[in-house]
Write an enzyme that holds these catalytic residues in place. Structure first.
Site, short mmCIF file in Angstrom:
data_model
loop_
_atom_site.label_atom_id
_atom_site.label_comp_id
_atom_site.label_asym_id
_atom_site.label_seq_id
_atom_site.Cartn_x
_atom_site.Cartn_y
_atom_site.Cartn_z
N GLY A 269 0.92 -0.98 -0.08
CA GLY A 269 0.04 -0.06 -0.04
C GLY A 269 0.91 1.27 0.04
O GLY A 269 2.00 1.05 0.59
N HIS B 38 -3.11 7.80 6.56
CA HIS B 38 -2.02 8.49 5.93
C HIS B 38 -2.51 9.68 5.36
O HIS B 38 -2.05 10.77 5.49
CB HIS B 38 -1.54 7.81 4.73
N HIS C 235 -5.01 1.68 7.25
CA HIS C 235 -3.58 2.47 7.15
C HIS C 235 -3.43 3.55 6.22
O HIS C 235 -2.87 4.46 6.44
CB HIS C 235 -2.54 1.12 7.06
N GLU C 236 -3.93 3.31 5.05
CA GLU C 236 -3.67 4.16 3.98
C GLU C 236 -4.77 5.38 4.05
O GLU C 236 -4.09 6.52 3.83
CB GLU C 236 -3.97 3.49 2.61
N GLN D 46 3.26 9.94 0.89
CA GLN D 46 4.61 9.18 1.08
C GLN D 46 5.49 9.32 -0.01
O GLN D 46 6.78 8.81 -0.11
CB GLN D 46 4.21 7.82 1.23
N CYS E 240 5.36 0.29 7.81
CA CYS E 240 5.13 1.36 6.76
C CYS E 240 6.36 1.66 6.34
O CYS E 240 7.47 1.72 6.71
CB CYS E 240 4.53 2.49 7.73
N LEU E 241 6.10 1.86 4.99
CA LEU E 241 7.44 2.19 3.97
C LEU E 241 8.06 3.40 4.42
O LEU E 241 9.11 3.71 4.37
CB LEU E 241 7.07 2.44 2.54
NI NI Z 1 2.37 3.51 5.71
#
Ligand code: NI
Length: 170
Positions: A46, A139, A135-136, A51, A93-94
């Site tokens: 995701g 963000h 999660h997204e 990001q 998370c990236l």
């Molecule tokens: Ni994330």
């Protein structure tokens, strides 16, 4: 084009992203393609536009990690409309590489969003997909998974990251 993933500490990750109002433009199609490319390059399932440093309400999800194009999901201006049940699992998370913590999420989550043409649709996911929807969407509201941890755990992680930043390793 593969974008560099923005890491924790950059304010773009902690501010609410702007709604998308113009649909079906070449620019929007390009951006979404680039988001998938950037997500696959980083081996994520995701990715939200903040990001890659773009404060707009767009997220891409692919639980197959690029193996199955039919599983690609594009969420524009998404809103969570229903959450049922509870699941607890490790989440990462990236933008916070190297840190994984158990996070409580809904077991079954329904999201309402627009597609690339601006059409509204609703989609329900379970388990990993439910987790990704929450999660997204978080963000896009400027919230990282750290906000779901205890204050103690969150501070510990923040301290470790501050050290990494100082050492030039972040
Ligand atoms: Ni994330």
């Amino acid at each position: 084009m593969v974008y560099r993933i923005v890491k924790y500490g950059d304010p773009v990750l902690e501010r609410p992203a702007q709604p998308v109002r113009e649909f079906d433009t070449p620019e929007l199609h390009r951006l979404v393609e680039d988001m998938f490319e950037s997500m696959y390059a980083a081996r994520g399932v995701g990715l939200a536009a903040p990001q890659i440093g773009i404060s707009r309400r767009i997220a891409v999800i692919d639980p197959s990690g690029g193996e199955d194009p039919s599983r690609r999901i594009v969420l524009i201006n998404p809103e969570i409309v229903a959450v049922e049940g509870v699941q607890m699992a490790e989440e990462g998370c990236l933008s916070i590489p190297g840190f994984h913590e158990p996070v409580r999420r809904g077991k079954r989550v329904t999201v309402r969003a627009q597609d690339l043409r601006g059409e509204f649709f609703q989609i329900t996911g379970e388990d990993l997909l439910a987790r990704a929807f929450e999660h997204e969407t978080d963000h896009l509201n400027g919230r990282l998974f750290l906000v779901h941890l205890s204050a103690l755990k969150r501070d510990l992680i923040r301290r470790k990251i501050r050290k990494l930043i100082k050492a030039g390793e972040w």
